[in-house]
Write a protein that holds these residues in place. Structure first.
Motif, mmCIF file in Angstrom:
data_model
loop_
_atom_site.group_PDB
_atom_site.id
_atom_site.type_symbol
_atom_site.label_atom_id
_atom_site.label_comp_id
_atom_site.label_asym_id
_atom_site.label_seq_id
_atom_site.Cartn_x
_atom_site.Cartn_y
_atom_site.Cartn_z
ATOM 1 N N ILE A 84 48.885 25.964 43.349
ATOM 2 C CA ILE A 84 47.638 26.819 42.628
ATOM 3 C C ILE A 84 47.824 28.238 43.554
ATOM 4 O O ILE A 84 48.031 28.356 44.684
ATOM 5 N N SER A 85 47.930 29.269 42.685
ATOM 6 C CA SER A 85 48.006 30.497 43.085
ATOM 7 C C SER A 85 46.717 31.109 43.446
ATOM 8 O O SER A 85 45.467 30.786 42.828
ATOM 9 N N PRO A 86 46.664 32.256 44.262
ATOM 10 C CA PRO A 86 45.218 32.736 44.460
ATOM 11 C C PRO A 86 44.834 33.341 43.347
ATOM 12 O O PRO A 86 45.436 34.167 42.586
ATOM 13 N N CYS A 87 43.497 33.873 43.253
ATOM 14 C CA CYS A 87 42.812 34.745 42.056
ATOM 15 C C CYS A 87 43.331 36.174 42.474
ATOM 16 O O CYS A 87 43.307 36.628 43.681
ATOM 17 N N ILE A 88 43.719 36.677 41.203
ATOM 18 C CA ILE A 88 44.156 37.933 41.685
ATOM 19 C C ILE A 88 43.046 38.964 40.886
ATOM 20 O O ILE A 88 43.337 40.210 40.828
ATOM 21 N N ASP A 89 41.837 38.747 40.861
ATOM 22 C CA ASP A 89 40.677 39.488 40.313
ATOM 23 C C ASP A 89 41.023 40.295 39.250
ATOM 24 O O ASP A 89 40.734 41.590 39.210
ATOM 25 N N CYS A 90 41.699 39.462 38.139
ATOM 26 C CA CYS A 90 41.971 40.425 36.935
ATOM 27 C C CYS A 90 40.925 40.430 35.986
ATOM 28 O O CYS A 90 40.501 41.466 35.148
ATOM 29 N N ARG A 91 39.572 39.656 36.558
ATOM 30 C CA ARG A 91 38.478 39.628 35.581
ATOM 31 C C ARG A 91 38.636 38.883 34.103
ATOM 32 O O ARG A 91 37.642 39.293 33.257
ATOM 33 N N TYR A 92 39.652 38.504 33.795
ATOM 34 C CA TYR A 92 39.858 37.752 32.545
ATOM 35 C C TYR A 92 38.697 36.895 32.286
ATOM 36 O O TYR A 92 38.219 36.943 31.271
ATOM 37 N N CYS A 93 38.335 36.073 33.354
ATOM 38 C CA CYS A 93 37.234 35.154 33.186
ATOM 39 C C CYS A 93 35.870 35.575 32.966
ATOM 40 O O CYS A 93 34.954 34.944 32.676
ATOM 41 N N TRP A 94 35.812 36.988 33.308
ATOM 42 C CA TRP A 94 34.500 37.799 32.996
ATOM 43 C C TRP A 94 34.174 37.735 31.606
ATOM 44 O O TRP A 94 33.134 37.714 30.799
ATOM 45 N N TYR A 95 35.098 37.694 30.577
ATOM 46 C CA TYR A 95 35.164 37.902 29.066
ATOM 47 C C TYR A 95 35.420 36.548 28.365
ATOM 48 O O TYR A 95 35.004 36.372 27.248
ATOM 49 N N LYS A 96 36.211 35.839 28.950
ATOM 50 C CA LYS A 96 36.847 34.453 28.163
ATOM 51 C C LYS A 96 36.580 33.288 29.402
ATOM 52 O O LYS A 96 36.744 33.541 30.514
#
Length: 186
Positions: A41-53
């Motif tokens: 498992i890779s660390p979260c990269i705070d791309c914020r993809y999950c904020w919208y999907k």
């Protein structure tokens, strides 16, 4: 009933594993253990993809873990405490659970209590004030984000000198918590 246990110990057969084994022996239904140290498992990269999907942009072992979380009735975290908190492989998983917190932003987060939760923590050091408080704060918050009501926490101190396997009081607390998971209706 399906129970998903997040196991955060480097030691495959240490005190945390003993706590998990005692807990599992009392559980009803299907149980699956996610071993944080043996997952890719890779660390979260705070791309914020999950904020919208609903999902994560990183494609690794977390994709199957998300599915298992969604299907679980019970979520349990079992971890030793390293410098007052969970070890880094478990923390990486926790950070990737941002997907569930982001349900608040997406407006699709289930209400608290959709699942049941529990926490098992141990530490090798002698007992001291607030020994488990940071882990408790983090893990209770994560359970809440997973819409799981925390039904209890069992902690065991000084396991370097008094292993869980030799501590009948702790073993009974673990058994009682597992029975509570079995019988509590949400």
């Amino acid at each position: 009933m399906k129970t998903l246990i997040f196991f955060g110990s480097a030691r495959k057969e240490g005190n945390t594993k003993e706590m998990v084994n005692i807990f599992i022996d009392e559980l009803q239904g299907d149980v699956e253990v996610i071993d944080a140290y043996r997952s890719t498992i890779s660390p979260c990269i705070d791309c914020r993809y999950c904020w919208y999907k609903k999902g994560c942009s990183i494609k690794d072992d977390m994709q199957s873990i998300y599915k298992k979380i969604d299907e679980a009735d019970n979520i349990v975290f079992a971890s030793p405490m390293y410098f007052y908190n969970v070890p880094s492989p478990l923390k990486i998983i926790i950070d990737r659970l941002q997907v569930y917190w982001a349900g608040v932003l997406r407006k699709d987060r289930p209400e608290l209590g959709a699942k049941k939760g529990a926490i098992l923590m141990c530490g090798g050091a002698r007992p001291f004030k607030n020994q488990f408080i940071a882990g408790e704060i983090v893990l209770k918050a994560v359970l809440k984000d997973l819409s799981a009501e925390c039904l209890g926490i069992v902690t065991s101190s000084y396991t370097d000198k008094f292993p869980v396997s030799q501590n009948e009081d702790i073993k009974n607390l673990i058994r009682d918590l597992a029975k509570k998971i079995n019988t509590t209706l949400i």
